[in-house]
Design an enzyme around this catalytic site. Structure first.
Site, PDB file in Angstrom:
ATOM      1  N   LYS A  56     -41.851  19.270 -39.017  1.00 40.28           N
ATOM      2  CA  LYS A  56     -40.593  18.704 -39.023  1.00 40.28           C
ATOM      3  C   LYS A  56     -39.390  19.507 -39.357  1.00 40.28           C
ATOM      4  CE  LYS A  56     -41.347  15.360 -37.915  1.00 40.28           C
ATOM      5  NZ  LYS A  56     -42.043  15.254 -36.433  1.00 40.28           N
ATOM      6  N   HIS A 117     -47.423  26.022 -36.007  1.00 41.60           N
ATOM      7  CA  HIS A 117     -47.330  25.652 -37.337  1.00 41.60           C
ATOM      8  C   HIS A 117     -47.960  26.545 -38.357  1.00 41.60           C
ATOM      9  CE1 HIS A 117     -44.650  22.292 -36.149  1.00 41.60           C
ATOM     10  NE2 HIS A 117     -45.629  21.397 -35.905  1.00 41.60           N
ATOM     11  N   SER A 147     -39.012  13.308 -43.233  1.00 44.94           N
ATOM     12  CA  SER A 147     -39.519  13.496 -41.852  1.00 44.94           C
ATOM     13  C   SER A 147     -40.777  13.253 -41.565  1.00 44.94           C
ATOM     14  CB  SER A 147     -38.847  14.635 -41.241  1.00 44.94           C
ATOM     15  OG  SER A 147     -38.853  14.689 -39.800  1.00 44.94           O
TER      16      SER A 147
HETATM   17  P1  A3P Z   1     -35.891  13.677 -38.764  1.00 49.46           P
HETATM   18  O1  A3P Z   1     -37.308  12.761 -38.724  1.00 49.46           O
HETATM   19  O2  A3P Z   1     -35.208  13.881 -39.910  1.00 49.46           O
HETATM   20  O3  A3P Z   1     -34.944  12.685 -37.839  1.00 49.46           O
HETATM   21  P2  A3P Z   1     -40.089  18.664 -35.429  1.00 49.46           P
HETATM   22  O4  A3P Z   1     -39.760  18.975 -33.839  1.00 49.46           O
HETATM   23  O5  A3P Z   1     -40.472  19.884 -36.067  1.00 49.46           O
HETATM   24  O6  A3P Z   1     -41.503  17.716 -35.500  1.00 49.46           O
HETATM   25  O7  A3P Z   1     -39.235  18.163 -36.050  1.00 49.46           O
HETATM   26  C1  A3P Z   1     -38.730  16.725 -35.804  1.00 49.46           C
HETATM   27  C2  A3P Z   1     -37.362  16.507 -36.688  1.00 49.46           C
HETATM   28  O8  A3P Z   1     -36.111  17.189 -35.758  1.00 49.46           O
HETATM   29  C3  A3P Z   1     -36.983  15.012 -36.554  1.00 49.46           C
HETATM   30  O9  A3P Z   1     -36.214  14.679 -37.879  1.00 49.46           O
HETATM   31  C4  A3P Z   1     -36.060  15.013 -35.431  1.00 49.46           C
HETATM   32  O10 A3P Z   1     -35.133  13.903 -35.446  1.00 49.46           O
HETATM   33  C5  A3P Z   1     -35.137  16.308 -35.561  1.00 49.46           C
HETATM   34  N1  A3P Z   1     -34.741  16.784 -34.386  1.00 49.46           N
HETATM   35  C6  A3P Z   1     -35.137  16.873 -33.041  1.00 49.46           C
HETATM   36  N2  A3P Z   1     -34.227  17.117 -32.018  1.00 49.46           N
HETATM   37  C7  A3P Z   1     -32.963  17.173 -32.819  1.00 49.46           C
HETATM   38  C8  A3P Z   1     -31.837  17.476 -32.396  1.00 49.46           C
HETATM   39  N3  A3P Z   1     -31.457  18.069 -31.266  1.00 49.46           N
HETATM   40  N4  A3P Z   1     -30.874  17.593 -33.131  1.00 49.46           N
HETATM   41  C9  A3P Z   1     -31.052  17.362 -34.647  1.00 49.46           C
HETATM   42  N5  A3P Z   1     -32.384  17.043 -35.009  1.00 49.46           N
HETATM   43  C10 A3P Z   1     -33.335  17.134 -34.383  1.00 49.46           C
END
Ligand code: A3P
Length: 304
Positions: A56, A117, A147
């Site tokens: 996340k 991860h 998240s």
């Molecule tokens: P939130 O749940 O706070 O919205 P991962 O890819 O490591 O699983 O992380 C997912 C998190 O990154 C989510 O956070 C998602 O919304 C955010 N995320 C993904 N793409 C993004 C982007 N282009 N800009 C900002 N946040 C992004």
């Protein structure tokens, strides 16, 4: 090698919330722990690029940025497949007969970009033997915890998080998949000058995507002429990625990721934790954070 059937051939009965198993002190999904010897002996190549994050932290975001840089900003080329196929997730072991992440990586022509991860101590040693480039992204732990909580609710392959109050304690205790956030970010931080590691922060990418994307370009020895850079900034904005089926995980069936419960592209902001934490929880979290990272010069922004 397992037959690589399309993910659409999975059935709801094949997806169950996993148990966690201790692998050298780190709780990992049972399916990953079961194949640990094979993961540990994975053979990296010198031209592999490894994207590493605590869950996340913005993994998908940096994956899309990296792929766009590698494709010279060609969004069409980045639409060739969902992000989880373009960049295999090394230690992911989905139900058979789907291929594991390491099998997908093995079947991939070089140069490969891979995702993990894993905490640094569990990264297969061949990545260091081959002196691979690693892009690490860290995100402040309060937004990460929120998240992750919503992600564990909607991802039917991960343990049920329970309610938020309970989950916060589980997170602080490091009893979530891939273990302690504190150990993860700290150990990678300490190793950043020992290996070829570009250590980035979610909050910095949010604040200055252009500058941080340029940094990634330099690290990967890629020229980013102004129009290409601008195209990558646009293509990887939260708003664009939320609508992009090759980046928003909507190609997965809802019995794996229930996006009606919580979308994968949920908020994409810095400071969303303020809508979830009580004042008491925030204070408790801060004191645990200070204790766990005492003596470290690793700093995070929790608001922009
Ligand atoms: P939130 O749940 O706070 O919205 P991962 O890819 O490591 O699983 O992380 C997912 C998190 O990154 C989510 O956070 C998602 O919304 C955010 N995320 C993904 N793409 C993004 C982007 N282009 N800009 C900002 N946040 C992004």
């Amino acid at each position: 090698m397992a037959q690589d059937i399309p993910v659409s051939d999975l059935t709801p009965e094949m997806i169950t919330r996993c148990e966690l198993v201790d692998v050298q002190g780190v709780p990992l999904p049972t399916s990953t722990a079961d194949l640990w010897d094979q993961i540990w002996s994975f053979q990296a190549r010198p031209d592999d690029v490894l994207i590493c994050t605590y869950p996340k932290a913005g993994t998908t975001w940096i994956q899309e940025i990296t792929d766009m840089i590698q494709q010279d900003g060609d969004a069409q080329k980045c639409s060739r497949a969902p992000i989880y196929q373009r960049i295999p997730f090394l230690e992911l072991c989905p139900p058979r007969p789907l291929a594991t992440g390491f099998e997908e990586a093995e079947a991939m022509p070089p140069p490969r970009t891979l995702k993990t991860h894993l905490p640094i101590k569990l990264v297969p040693p061949s990545f260091w033997e081959q002196d691979c480039k690693v892009i690490y992204v860290a995100r402040n732990p309060k937004d990460t915890a929120v998240s992750y909580y919503h992600f564990q609710r909607m991802n039917r392959g991960l343990p049920d998080p329970g309610n938020w109050d309970l989950y916060l304690e589980t997170f602080l205790a490091g009893k979530v998949p891939w273990g302690s956030w504190f150990d993860h970010v700290n150990a990678w931080w300490d190793a950043r000058d020992t290996h070829r590691i570009l250590y980035l922060f979610y909050e910095d990418i949010k604040k200055d995507p252009r500058g941080e994307i340029r940094k990634v370009g330099r690290f990967l020895d890629r020229e980013l002429p102004e129009p290409v850079l601008e195209g990558i900034v646009q293509h990887t904005s939260f708003e664009s990625m939320r609508e992009n089926p090759m980046a928003n995980y909507k190609t997965l069936p809802s019995f794996i990721m229930d996006q009606a419960m919580s979308p994968f592209m949920r908020r994409g902001t810095v400071g969303d934790w303020t809508t979830q934490f009580t004042v008491a929880q925030s204070e408790r979290f801060d004191s645990e954070w200070a204790r766990r990272l005492e003596g470290s010069d690793l700093r995070f922004r929790t608001r922009l």
